[in-house]
Each structure stands twice: as C-alpha cells, then as structure tokens.
Design a protein around this motif. Structure first.
Motif, PDB file in Angstrom:
ATOM      1  N   ALA A   1      -2.325   9.887 -14.412  1.00  0.00           N
ATOM      2  CA  ALA A   1      -3.552   9.195 -14.807  1.00  0.00           C
ATOM      3  C   ALA A   1      -4.192   8.481 -13.621  1.00  0.00           C
ATOM      4  O   ALA A   1      -5.404   8.535 -13.416  1.00  0.00           O
ATOM      5  CB  ALA A   1      -3.256   8.194 -15.918  1.00  0.00           C
ATOM      6  N   MET A   2      -3.366   7.798 -12.824  1.00  0.00           N
ATOM      7  CA  MET A   2      -3.889   7.113 -11.638  1.00  0.00           C
ATOM      8  C   MET A   2      -4.460   8.117 -10.652  1.00  0.00           C
ATOM      9  O   MET A   2      -5.508   7.892 -10.048  1.00  0.00           O
ATOM     10  CB  MET A   2      -2.774   6.307 -10.960  1.00  0.00           C
ATOM     11  CG  MET A   2      -2.365   5.051 -11.684  1.00  0.00           C
ATOM     12  SD  MET A   2      -1.004   4.218 -10.844  1.00  0.00           S
ATOM     13  CE  MET A   2      -1.751   3.850  -9.254  1.00  0.00           C
TER      14      MET A   2
ATOM     15  N   LEU B   1       0.825  -1.203   0.000  1.00  0.00           N
ATOM     16  CA  LEU B   1       0.000   0.000   0.000  1.00  0.00           C
ATOM     17  C   LEU B   1       0.862   1.258   0.000  1.00  0.00           C
ATOM     18  O   LEU B   1       0.563   2.222  -0.709  1.00  0.00           O
ATOM     19  CB  LEU B   1      -0.928  -0.008   1.217  1.00  0.00           C
ATOM     20  CG  LEU B   1      -1.958   1.123   1.311  1.00  0.00           C
ATOM     21  CD1 LEU B   1      -2.852   1.160   0.073  1.00  0.00           C
ATOM     22  CD2 LEU B   1      -2.813   0.935   2.568  1.00  0.00           C
ATOM     23  N   VAL B   2       1.935   1.257   0.786  1.00  0.00           N
ATOM     24  CA  VAL B   2       2.852   2.414   0.812  1.00  0.00           C
ATOM     25  C   VAL B   2       3.439   2.644  -0.573  1.00  0.00           C
ATOM     26  O   VAL B   2       3.461   3.778  -1.083  1.00  0.00           O
ATOM     27  CB  VAL B   2       3.974   2.198   1.844  1.00  0.00           C
ATOM     28  CG1 VAL B   2       5.087   3.230   1.657  1.00  0.00           C
ATOM     29  CG2 VAL B   2       3.420   2.283   3.259  1.00  0.00           C
TER      30      VAL B   2
ATOM     31  N   GLN C   1       2.781   5.864  -3.167  1.00  0.00           N
ATOM     32  CA  GLN C   1       3.887   6.622  -3.748  1.00  0.00           C
ATOM     33  C   GLN C   1       3.768   6.674  -5.264  1.00  0.00           C
ATOM     34  O   GLN C   1       3.979   7.726  -5.886  1.00  0.00           O
ATOM     35  CB  GLN C   1       5.220   5.997  -3.340  1.00  0.00           C
ATOM     36  CG  GLN C   1       5.545   6.159  -1.866  1.00  0.00           C
ATOM     37  CD  GLN C   1       6.793   5.410  -1.446  1.00  0.00           C
ATOM     38  OE1 GLN C   1       7.269   4.519  -2.162  1.00  0.00           O
ATOM     39  NE2 GLN C   1       7.340   5.755  -0.286  1.00  0.00           N
ATOM     40  N   LYS C   2       3.404   5.532  -5.852  1.00  0.00           N
ATOM     41  CA  LYS C   2       3.211   5.480  -7.298  1.00  0.00           C
ATOM     42  C   LYS C   2       2.033   6.358  -7.710  1.00  0.00           C
ATOM     43  O   LYS C   2       2.074   7.057  -8.722  1.00  0.00           O
ATOM     44  CB  LYS C   2       2.969   4.042  -7.734  1.00  0.00           C
ATOM     45  CG  LYS C   2       2.804   3.873  -9.242  1.00  0.00           C
ATOM     46  CD  LYS C   2       2.592   2.407  -9.608  1.00  0.00           C
ATOM     47  CE  LYS C   2       2.380   2.239 -11.109  1.00  0.00           C
ATOM     48  NZ  LYS C   2       2.134   0.821 -11.472  1.00  0.00           N
TER      49      LYS C   2
END
Length: 199
Positions: free
Chosen positions: A97-98, A85-86, A90-91
């Motif tokens: 787009a995300m 999840l971390v 970060q991504k």
C-alpha cells in the motif's frame, strides 16, 4: 545533509532537555527545511516526506532528556534522520500500500516557500480540530499553548483546581490525537507540541 548550527543552540538543547516546548519549536523551525529536502530527495513524495519529517522530530522530542549531553546536535540529527530514512525505505519496499502511494504520487518542485504554505494548511487543519473541542478543554489548551500559562496560572484564571486543569489538558490532547488518527494524519501530532508557532 548540510546543517548549520543555530545561534545559542547549546542553551536551547539544555532547555529542551527539561521539556521546554518553545526551545523545541526554535530547533524544529531551524532544521525542518534541510531535513525535509533530504528526505524528499529520496522519496519524491510530498506526503510521505512530511510524514517522515514529523516522525524524525517526534523522535527528537522523545529523546529530549539526552540532548544536553550531545557533543554535536546536528551530527546526531543527521544520524537519526539517516537511520529513520533507511528503515522507512526498507518498510516501503515491503509494504504494498505504501509503495503504491509512493509510485502514484507525482513529484513536484519543492522549495522553502512551498513547504511553509503546506505547513500553514496543516496548522489550519489542527486549529479546526481545536475549535471543536469541548469549551473547557479548548480554553485550557489555548491558555497553555497560546499564552504559555502554567497549570497553576490556568487554574487561577478559570477558577478551578490545577488537578482539574491537568485532566482537561489530558482529555484535549487525547481528543486531538483521536481526530488526527481518524484521517490517517498521525504525523501531525508534532504540531500539538509546536502549536501555536505554526498557526
């Protein structure tokens, strides 16, 4: 994340470590809701939370040969979930787009019943893909996943060699993966492992 161990968990982990898909389904069904709720509490997005949930359990399956040696599966799952999840957040912060998908999706009230309903819709989608497989691939896949027959038993049932069964299964899985990728639904790959419990 508050996780309760499942009865007979040690035996299930032993079975999963040698590739027992039925045991994996039991673990998945037991832990999916608490993991999903924690993920959703951070992401506030149904679609993204489902994707993260599937990715976490794909990692569990990929690491299955190490599960029998764990002192505490629930603690290990907590760490795997937290780390994933971390990294995902970060991504998310870096991926425009995300980030836009996350921002535009309205949060909805989540409970176990809601999740089971979504789960059933996703499994129905997978079933539609399976129904479109070439006949022999579909038969092999269904005999393996619905009736839990071995390759040797399938070969006897269909009057073909175990090697041919293996080829048909490999092609069936490849076709399913390709169909999922067309619609950006790679996270449903987990259902290939857990099918048909989620039908």
């Amino acid at each position: 994340m508050i996780l309760q161990e499942i009865i007979g968990e040690r035996e299930l982990l032993q079975r999963i470590s040698v590739g027992d898909e039925e045991a994996f389904v039991e673990i998945f069904r037991h832990y999916q809701d608490p993991v999903f709720k924690v993920v959703y509490s951070y992401l506030k997005s149904t679609a993204l939370s489902e994707e993260v949930l599937q990715d976490i359990f794909l990692k569990v399956w990929q690491k299955r040969d190490t599960l029998a040696d764990l002192d505490s599966f629930k603690n290990w799952l907590f760490i795997v979930s937290r780390n994933y999840l971390v990294n995902y957040l970060q991504k998310l912060a870096k991926d425009k787009a995300m980030r836009e998908q996350w921002i535009t999706e309205q949060p909805i009230y989540e409970n176990s019943t809601d999740y089971r309903l979504r789960e059933r819709h996703l499994a129905t989608y997978l079933q539609e893909i399976i129904n479109r497989l070439p006949q022999q691939q579909r038969l092999v896949f269904q005999l393996a996943k619905e009736q839990f027959l071995t390759y040797a038993e399938i070969a006897e049932e269909l009057g073909i060699s175990p090697g041919t069964v293996r080829i048909h299964m490999s092609r069936a899985l490849g076709n399913i993966r390709e169909e999922l990728k067309k619609y950006g639904m790679e996270y449903l790959l987990l259902y290939i492992v857990t099918y048909p419990i989620l039908k």
